[in-house]
Design a protein around this motif. Structure first.
Motif, PDB file in Angstrom:
ATOM      1  N   TYR A  89       0.855  -1.196   0.000  1.00 15.27           N
ATOM      2  CA  TYR A  89       0.000   0.000   0.000  1.00 15.27           C
ATOM      3  C   TYR A  89       0.882   1.234   0.000  1.00 15.27           C
ATOM      4  N   LEU A 101       4.509   2.360   0.603  1.00 19.71           N
ATOM      5  CA  LEU A 101       4.870   2.151   2.014  1.00 19.71           C
ATOM      6  C   LEU A 101       4.775   0.650   2.274  1.00 19.71           C
ATOM      7  N   ARG A 105       6.657  -3.741   8.704  1.00 18.75           N
ATOM      8  CA  ARG A 105       6.943  -4.558   9.891  1.00 18.75           C
ATOM      9  C   ARG A 105       5.713  -5.320  10.351  1.00 18.75           C
ATOM     10  N   SER A 133      10.046  -2.880   3.904  1.00 10.96           N
ATOM     11  CA  SER A 133      10.646  -2.313   5.122  1.00 10.96           C
ATOM     12  C   SER A 133      11.492  -1.076   4.851  1.00 10.96           C
ATOM     13  N   ASP A 137      14.003  -1.800  10.204  1.00 10.36           N
ATOM     14  CA  ASP A 137      14.388  -3.163  10.583  1.00 10.36           C
ATOM     15  C   ASP A 137      13.232  -4.154  10.699  1.00 10.36           C
ATOM     16  N   GLY A 138      11.996  -3.680  10.541  1.00 11.39           N
ATOM     17  CA  GLY A 138      10.860  -4.610  10.629  1.00 11.39           C
ATOM     18  C   GLY A 138      10.498  -5.004  12.046  1.00 11.39           C
ATOM     19  N   ARG A 177      16.806   1.922  18.849  1.00 10.26           N
ATOM     20  CA  ARG A 177      15.872   3.011  18.521  1.00 10.26           C
ATOM     21  C   ARG A 177      16.395   4.359  18.996  1.00 10.26           C
TER      22      ARG A 177
END
Ligand code: AMP
Ligand code: MG
Length: 525
Positions: A89, A101, A105, A133, A137-138, A177
């Motif tokens: 999508y 996009l 993930r 991704s 990193d998923g 993160r």
């Protein structure tokens, strides 16, 4: 695990798939999905599950306790019949077309048909990379996974249309993160949520096909969505696509009214986060209003423009529906039905919003005078920095006459205000308003029992306050998940008094006003 969950994977069976099945980041053309398996994790461990969602899917109590459950919902094993995939999508992000996009993930495992014949798609979030991704990193961190898990269930029990959540499984693997986008990345515990919904199709699925000029895929997606997710729309009626668009618009309106009712701010209302079923989807930097500030957004990424602030949400939903209408244009030589759908959104939103406000204030309907009263009440609540949820509970539980003394009248609202000085300054107007509210609420045309019941159903006692979610996260990160379980259990009955759990109805403590996770969140989750 149950001997046989019945899978009927229509999305992958009926829609064209990506001919490549290597798990490499790429543009996926001419396909609605890519086959991809979850990437196994070191030590999948069940942190929490929602037993009623498990039952909906067809699991029994013995199933959650098995290590197999954690393996499946951590992404280390598949059940017979599962056919994992990531959907393609696109979307408009913060007002701009962002191209492809896709499920970067998220990995859907399959569509279960339960004993009642209902379809429930199971989707892991944070189960590793997919072709969509991009540079990420998923994976998902524990804090955002607990937030998605708890809020999905809280919203459902509040009566807000939403995707559900089955489980949170910790992975035993760290995830890197940069929470504040300030270059100070940290390792955090990773987790996988399994979310559950009849459909995860978004406005963005259609937008991507149209943006690429792929009208054949667009048509297939529309026919599929109507056949699977809107079976009540007549199969061969020429106007059914128009009817379908209108229904998506109306469902979106209903969802928005519920958000406004409970003080929910989604935070990232991009078109890839808008479900065609009108379900709240993709819990990221969301938040519930504490003090009634219509300009508030929890999302630090949106702090400057505040595009997705509380008060802006109904207009943004309309803008998103207009982008969805753009995507459907190739199927409409005459654009009137699309305009009519948008008109239906506005009409439905206005009608339900007015009914919702009337219910919250305990009015039979919102005639002109009562509408003025309601707007004045909200204005004063903002000025006085009052707590949205506690204020409406105080009105719901109001007992007896409003005092002639202003300070006494306002004090009867209880522990509602965040700023002494603002409360004092607003007290005369607020007391006067309370007197007029009560006179209106007990006027001759009011069936008090009926309006009282409506107030009880419109004004929750318990919402998932951000600071509560953050406390549960902090404790779970330190190894104690009991507050996650207790919040989940409390939020099952958000309208009921729950003796012993009054602390969860408290207003946001002062220490949480500016603390990360408690009043502000980033997209980086
Ligand atoms: P969101 O803002 O969460 O709706 O995400 C927007 C897009 O970024 C979607 O396509 C997501 O799949 C993707 N995305 C977000 N976080 C990650 C991640 N950690 N790894 C891969 N893709 C991601
Ligand atoms: Mg998303």
């Amino acid at each position: 695990m149950p001997a046989a969950l019945k899978f009927d994977n229509r999305f992958v069976r009926e829609l064209p798939g990506d001919p490549l099945n290597t798990n490499e980041r790429r543009q996926v053309l001419g396909a609605a999905w890519s086959a991809v398996r979850p990437t196994p994790v070191a030590k999948p461990t069940l942190l929490a599950h929602a037993r009623e969602v498990a039952a909906l899917v067809g699991f029994g109590p013995e199933d959650h306790d098995s290590s197999r459950f954690a393996e499946v919902f951590g992404g280390n094993a598949l059940l017979t019949g599962m056919q994992p995939y990531a959907a393609a999508y696109g979307g408009h992000q913060f007002g701009h077309w962002a191209g492809q996009l896709g499920d970067g993930r998220a990995i859907s495992l399959g569509e279960v048909i339960n004993a009642r014949g209902e379809r429930w798609e199971l989707q892991l979030k944070g189960a590793g990379p997919t072709p969509y991704s991009r540079s990420a990193d998923g994976r998902a961190v524990l804090r955002s996974s607990i937030r998605e898990f708890l809020c999905s269930e809280a919203m459902h029990h509040l009566g807000v249309p939403t995707t559900r959540a089955l489980s949170v499984v910790t992975t035993g693997e760290p995830v890197l993160r940069d929470m504040f986008y300030d270059g100070r990345a940290e390792l955090e515990p990773g987790a996988v949520v399994c979310r559950v919904a009849p459909s995860f199709i978004r406005f963005g699925n259609f937008e991507l096909a149209t943006a690429r000029g792929d009208e054949a895929l667009l048509r297939q997606l529309v026919d599929f969505t109507i056949a699977r997710d809107f079976p009540h729309l007549a199969a061969d009626a020429p106007a059914r696509v128009a009817q379908w668009f209108r229904e998506v618009c109306e469902r979106t309106a209903t969802m928005l009214v519920h958000w406004m009712r409970v003080g929910f701010v989604h935070g990232v209302m991009n078109t890839d986060n808008m479900s065609v079923l009108g379900l709240t989807i993709d819990y990221g930097p969301y938040g519930f209003l504490d003090d009634f500030n219509p300009h508030w957004t929890p999302n630090t990424t949106d702090a400057t423009g505040k595009r997705y602030r509380y008060s802006q949400q109904p207009a943004v939903a309309q803008w998103n529906l207009e982008r969805f209408a753009d995507a459907l244009q190739p199927l409409f030589p005459d654009l009137e039905p699309l305009k009519a759908g948008i008109g239906a959104y506005v009409e439905r939103f206005n009608a339900e919003y007015r009914a919702m406000l009337a219910a919250k204030f305990g009015f039979p309907t919102l005639d002109a005078e009562r509408e003025r009263l309601a707007q004045q009440g909200l204005g004063l609540l903002m000025e006085a920095e009052g707590d949205h949820t506690r204020f409406f509970r105080a009105l719901t539980e109001w007992n007896g006459a409003v005092s002639d003394d202003d300070a006494t009248a306002v004090a009867a609202l209880g522990d509602v205000f965040y700023d002494e000085a603002k409360r004092e300054a607003a007290a005369p107007a607020l007391a006067d308003w309370l007197r007029r509210w009560q006179a209106s609420r007990t006027a001759a045309d009011v069936d008090v029992a009926a309006t009282q019941a409506a107030m009880e159903g419109a004004n929750p006692r318990f919402i998932l306050r951000n600071y509560l979610a953050q406390q549960a996260i902090d404790r779970a990160t330190a190894g104690d998940a009991s507050m996650v379980h207790e919040l989940l259990d409390t939020l099952r009955r958000p309208y009921d008094a729950q003796p012993g759990r009054e602390a969860f109805t408290a207003k946001r403590p002062e220490w949480a006003r500016h603390k990360a996770g408690c009043s502000m969140l980033s997209c980086s989750s």
